[in-house]
Design a protein around this motif. Structure first.
Motif, PDB file in Angstrom:
ATOM      1  N   ASN A  25       0.859  -1.176   0.000  1.00 33.47           N
ATOM      2  CA  ASN A  25       0.000   0.000   0.000  1.00 33.47           C
ATOM      3  C   ASN A  25       0.896   1.227   0.000  1.00 33.47           C
ATOM      4  OD1 ASN A  25      -2.108   1.634   2.262  1.00 33.47           O
ATOM      5  ND2 ASN A  25      -2.677   1.093   0.202  1.00 33.47           N
ATOM      6  N   PRO A  26       1.379   1.622  -1.174  1.00 33.83           N
ATOM      7  CA  PRO A  26       2.484   2.582  -1.217  1.00 33.83           C
ATOM      8  C   PRO A  26       2.041   4.021  -0.967  1.00 33.83           C
ATOM      9  CG  PRO A  26       1.775   2.065  -3.415  1.00 33.83           C
ATOM     10  CD  PRO A  26       0.909   1.255  -2.500  1.00 33.83           C
ATOM     11  N   ILE A  27       2.940   4.770  -0.330  1.00 28.86           N
ATOM     12  CA  ILE A  27       2.683   6.186  -0.124  1.00 28.86           C
ATOM     13  C   ILE A  27       3.020   6.956  -1.398  1.00 28.86           C
ATOM     14  CG2 ILE A  27       4.976   6.504   0.913  1.00 28.86           C
ATOM     15  CD1 ILE A  27       2.617   8.304   2.708  1.00 28.86           C
ATOM     16  N   GLU A  82       2.454  10.776  -5.822  1.00 27.36           N
ATOM     17  CA  GLU A  82       2.032  10.463  -4.456  1.00 27.36           C
ATOM     18  C   GLU A  82       0.614   9.932  -4.441  1.00 27.36           C
ATOM     19  OE1 GLU A  82       3.991  13.081  -1.224  1.00 27.36           O
ATOM     20  OE2 GLU A  82       3.258  14.428  -2.764  1.00 27.36           O
ATOM     21  N   LEU A  83       0.347   9.092  -3.458  1.00 23.31           N
ATOM     22  CA  LEU A  83      -0.984   8.494  -3.332  1.00 23.31           C
ATOM     23  C   LEU A  83      -2.054   9.577  -3.240  1.00 23.31           C
ATOM     24  CD1 LEU A  83      -2.660   5.868  -2.730  1.00 23.31           C
ATOM     25  CD2 LEU A  83      -2.459   6.510  -0.349  1.00 23.31           C
ATOM     26  N   GLY A  84      -3.053   9.477  -4.096  1.00 27.64           N
ATOM     27  CA  GLY A  84      -4.186  10.394  -4.016  1.00 27.64           C
ATOM     28  C   GLY A  84      -3.958  11.725  -4.702  1.00 27.64           C
ATOM     29  N   THR A 107       6.387  13.549   0.312  1.00 27.70           N
ATOM     30  CA  THR A 107       6.335  13.696   1.766  1.00 27.70           C
ATOM     31  C   THR A 107       6.253  12.313   2.363  1.00 27.70           C
ATOM     32  OG1 THR A 107       5.083  15.699   1.409  1.00 27.70           O
ATOM     33  CG2 THR A 107       5.181  14.856   3.644  1.00 27.70           C
ATOM     34  N   ASP A 116       6.968   3.377   9.660  1.00 26.41           N
ATOM     35  CA  ASP A 116       7.274   2.590   8.472  1.00 26.41           C
ATOM     36  C   ASP A 116       6.301   2.939   7.359  1.00 26.41           C
ATOM     37  OD1 ASP A 116       9.445   0.803   9.108  1.00 26.41           O
ATOM     38  OD2 ASP A 116       8.107  -0.004  10.648  1.00 26.41           O
ATOM     39  N   THR A 174       5.837   2.582   2.752  1.00 30.18           N
ATOM     40  CA  THR A 174       6.311   1.856   1.590  1.00 30.18           C
ATOM     41  C   THR A 174       6.205   2.715   0.337  1.00 30.18           C
ATOM     42  OG1 THR A 174       5.584  -0.203   2.590  1.00 30.18           O
ATOM     43  CG2 THR A 174       5.919  -0.230   0.225  1.00 30.18           C
TER      44      THR A 174
END
Ligand SMILES: [Cu+2]
Lengths: 373, 399
Positions: free
Chosen positions: A261-263, A277-279, A288, A294, A296
């Motif tokens: 579930n990557p950032i 970036e996610l979203g 960021t 932690d 990913t």
């Protein structure tokens, strides 16, 4: 008036009560131990009462007309095994815990078997009936335990063989053994008329064969590359420069990342490194990253060559005055492949002299900055 | 009327009155029936008709049951003739509910997809839960005036009419972020990042609380979303971007700063705070707190609640003034922060004196073996009243 069984349990009750009193008197903070001892006393008291009440379950009492019991008794190996177990327990106390535990297991097993066997032999004067009684009590225990042990021995032996031989030989052995099992199974199924002793003989011989090769293989040691990997502790020694990945599992690169579930997703394409970036539906050069947590990212290689993503995560003091860069990285990622990279940055960006970055070793002028708030 | 009938009438009217009165709660900031943002409205548009349909079905079923109970009650009559099965009725009673559910399902799915869109995001806030408070960090978003990351806790500030995307995660156990007036809830799961859209139509302070049981102080893990007009938001951002200024020499606050450097900076970051040797003081909550974080206190007095938004930094009077303000004036009042006269000295001092006594936190220094010597929450630091005076003076300067 006291039957032999009840005497034993009454003795146990009295003994544990006495010990309990002593224990409370002598030990500080005795609650746990006292509860255990009292439980033993209570339990054995109840059993003592039961055996008094039913006269030790002595079915034979009214059956005195039965022929002398001497010839009824089957020869038993349990006393012998119990003795061996007892010796093992005592010897284990001074030698090695393993001996102790093996002895304990032998003692418990022998005790149970012995108990049930002698109880069943006193049950009636009918030998066959007695044997079936014993079976009814013990088979539900014996079968699963023996099956587990048997299967365990086979699996462990076979796995020792596979760890000792080379990867290619392993594949061949697997095919051969698998085919042999299938073949034998098919024969047994198609020819029910086969002699039982023959079938059992084949099975036992193969099992012994597997176990023997397992022992041989285990004493032979692991195959070379495993020995090396073990020595190098290779999961904690990643190569983060331009070099080939020597120790990574190449098959993992394409799969694991899909489920994480990557950032952010970092992409290398036409020699350029970009992030998403996610979203956020936007391409960026700065991501960021959560502080002290932690998280990913995924590295996706769309370039025309293999590449690795290396994260610079600040420095750490290894000795007085000596600092070392903290790096983490993916392996060399093939073209059109991707890999997830999980890491943690404990301190905010302002605590680091150089910014935290993601780069591809050997690729100049391309970097993604990691902002840690 | 017979006694029985009278009892029934009394019971029913009592129930009706209770439910009627219960629906009139006045001070109910976490009421799910009062949407204050477009996402909450999307949910409301689904739950209103579904509730109505369920209500009608419920009333019909209830009436039929009551009718049957009365009509066919045992009056000593003979057992009536028994029939078995009535295919037309049975098929009808299967198809009708299936149709109703299918209808509800279609709209539910549409709502779910509407709520998970991220393509129209206008602003991003990272939301991190930990035992037992929320941290917010705003990535740099120059188009919104956020030129460098902002970090705060407890109260999340957003501009009105802006589609905000929360990226939620957790540093320890699963938490769940829920501001009922603005959207549904979304779990914050360690190791994962979940997104949640949020927006507010009007300026205001919208309350919520963690809705996933997360340990001892779960009930004390609250939060607020504060919506400000675009101008007020810009002012808030400008203030948040500034470092804390060191208090003037020879003041109580300056002495407080020294105590802070001594006692607090190992967990709490104050941006711009310098150690005695002039180097920046960097907090190390990762070494001292189990979750790895403690609230950044640079602008403590710009928020008006603390410790998981469970206590007020404003005293009663000032709080009523800000929280009760109209949507036109609430922004200015919120931006005024916590002045000296408005500070809720009682609770802040109580917190500094013995935080775990206020908020249960497993922060007993003798019981840290299961957490590798780290605290879960803020420990009791055994400060003297003198030190507390100084610290309060210092904290008051962190506007
Ligand atoms: Cu929580």
């Amino acid at each position: 008036m006291f039957t032999p069984g009840s005497k034993f349990f009454l003795g146990l009750t009295g003994f544990s009560l006495a010990v309990c009193v002593l224990y409370i008197a002598l030990v500080d903070n005795a609650t746990g131990g006292a509860v255990a001892l009292l439980s033993i006393a209570t339990a054995s008291g109840v059993v003592a009462g039961l055996s008094l009440f039913n006269r030790d379950g002595e079915v034979a009492v009214g059956d005195t007309a039965a022929p002398a019991s001497a010839e009824q008794l089957t020869a038993s190996m349990w006393p012998l095994i119990a003795t061996v177990g007892f010796v093992g327990v005592v010897a284990g106390l001074i030698t090695h815990p393993i001996v102790f535990f093996l002895g304990l297991i032998a003692l418990l097993a022998a005790g149970t078997e012995w108990l049930v066997q002698s109880w069943s032999e006193g049950a009636s004067s009918d030998k066959v009936y007695n044997a079936s009684l014993r079976g009814r009590m013990l088979h539900p225990l014996e079968f699963p335990i023996l099956a587990t042990v048997g299967l365990g021995v086979i699996i462990i032996s076979f796995s020792r063989v596979m760890l000792a031989v080379s990867k290619d030989a392993g594949a061949i052995i697997f095919i051969v053994v698998g085919s042999a099992v299938l073949f034998a199974g098919a024969i047994f199924a198609l020819k029910p008329s086969l002699k039982k002793t023959l079938v059992v003989g084949i099975c036992v011989a193969s099992a012994v064969g597997v176990a023997a090769s397992g022992i041989a293989a285990a004493s032979n040691g692991l195959r070379d590359d495993l020995v090396k990997a073990k020595k190098e502790h290779h999961f904690s020694h990643k190569e983060c420069g331009e070099e080939e990945s020597e120790h990574f599992d190449h098959l993992a690169e394409g799969t694991i990342s899909m489920r994480s579930n990557p950032i952010a997703t970092i992409e290398l394409r036409d020699g350029k490194l970009t992030a998403r970036e996610l979203g956020v539906d936007k391409v960026t050069q700065t991501i960021t990253f959560p502080r002290s947590n932690d998280a990913t990212i995924i590295f996706r290689n769309k370039d025309e060559r293999e590449a690795r993503l290396t994260a610079y995560l600040g420095t750490k003091a290894v000795q007085d005055g000596v600092v070392e860069e903290v790096l983490n990285c993916t392996q060399m990622i093939g073209i059109d492949h991707e890999q997830a990279l999980t890491f943690k940055i404990a301190k905010p960006s302002m605590a680091s002299e150089k910014p935290y970055t993601l780069t591809v070793p050997g690729l100049e002028g391309q970097s993604i900055e990691i902002m840690v708030p | 009327m017979s006694t029985t009938t009278r009892r029934i009438v009394a019971g029913v009217s009592g129930l009706a009155a209770t439910s009627f009165l219960a629906s009139c709660a006045k001070d109910a900031p976490q009421d799910t029936w009062q949407p204050k943002g477009s996402n909450a409205k999307i949910i409301d548009d689904l739950q209103q008709p579904v509730f109505a349909i369920a209500g009608v079905v419920g009333v019909i079923v209830f009436c039929v049951v009551v009718y049957c109970i009365i009509k066919f009650r045992d009056r000593g009559q003979a057992m009536p003739e028994q029939t078995h099965g009535k295919p037309a009725l049975e098929i009808g009673m299967t198809i009708l509910p299936a149709l109703i559910l299918a209808g509800v399902g279609v709209f539910t799915f549409r709502t779910v997809f509407d709520l998970s869109k991220t393509s129209d995001t206008q602003m991003v806030v990272n939301v991190t839960g930990q035992q037992w408070w929320w941290e917010y960090d705003y990535p740099a978003q120059p188009e919104l005036g956020i030129t460098a990351p902002i970090i705060t806790s407890g109260q999340m500030v957003i501009p009105v009419g802006t589609k905000v995307l929360l990226r939620e995660t957790s540093r320890d156990v699963i938490h769940s972020y829920w501001i009922p007036a603005l959207n549904g809830k979304r779990d914050a799961v360690p190791g994962r990042v979940h997104t949640l859209r949020l927006d507010a139509d009007k300026p205001g302070i919208y309350a919520g609380q963690c809705t996933e049981f997360c340990g001892l102080s779960h009930a004390n893990m609250r939060m607020e979303t504060v919506a400000l007009s675009k101008e007020d938001f810009a002012a808030w951002v400008a203030n948040q971007l500034a470092d804390a200024k060191s208090p003037a020499e020879n003041t109580l606050a300056k002495e407080g700063e020294a105590v802070f450097l001594n006692q607090c900076v190992r967990c709490h970051q104050v941006n711009g705070l310098k150690k005695a040797d002039g180097s920046p003081a960097i907090a190390a909550p990762d070494e001292n707190v189990w979750s790895g974080a403690a609230p950044n206190l640079t602008h403590l007095m710009s928020r008006n609640t603390f410790a998981g938004a469970s206590w007020d930094l404003l005293n009663k009077k000032c709080r009523a003034n800000v929280w009760g303000a109209s949507s036109e004036t609430v922004g200015k009042k919120y931006l005024a922060g916590v002045s000296e006269e408005c500070l809720n000295q009682t609770d802040l001092r109580r917190w500094l004196r013995n935080a775990p006594a206020m908020k249960p936190m497993y922060a007993d220094p003798t019981q840290l073996s299961s957490t590798n010597g780290k605290y879960r929450g803020m420990p009791n630091l055994g400060l003297s009243e003198d030190d507390i005076d100084k610290l309060v003076a210092y904290l008051s300067t962190l506007k």
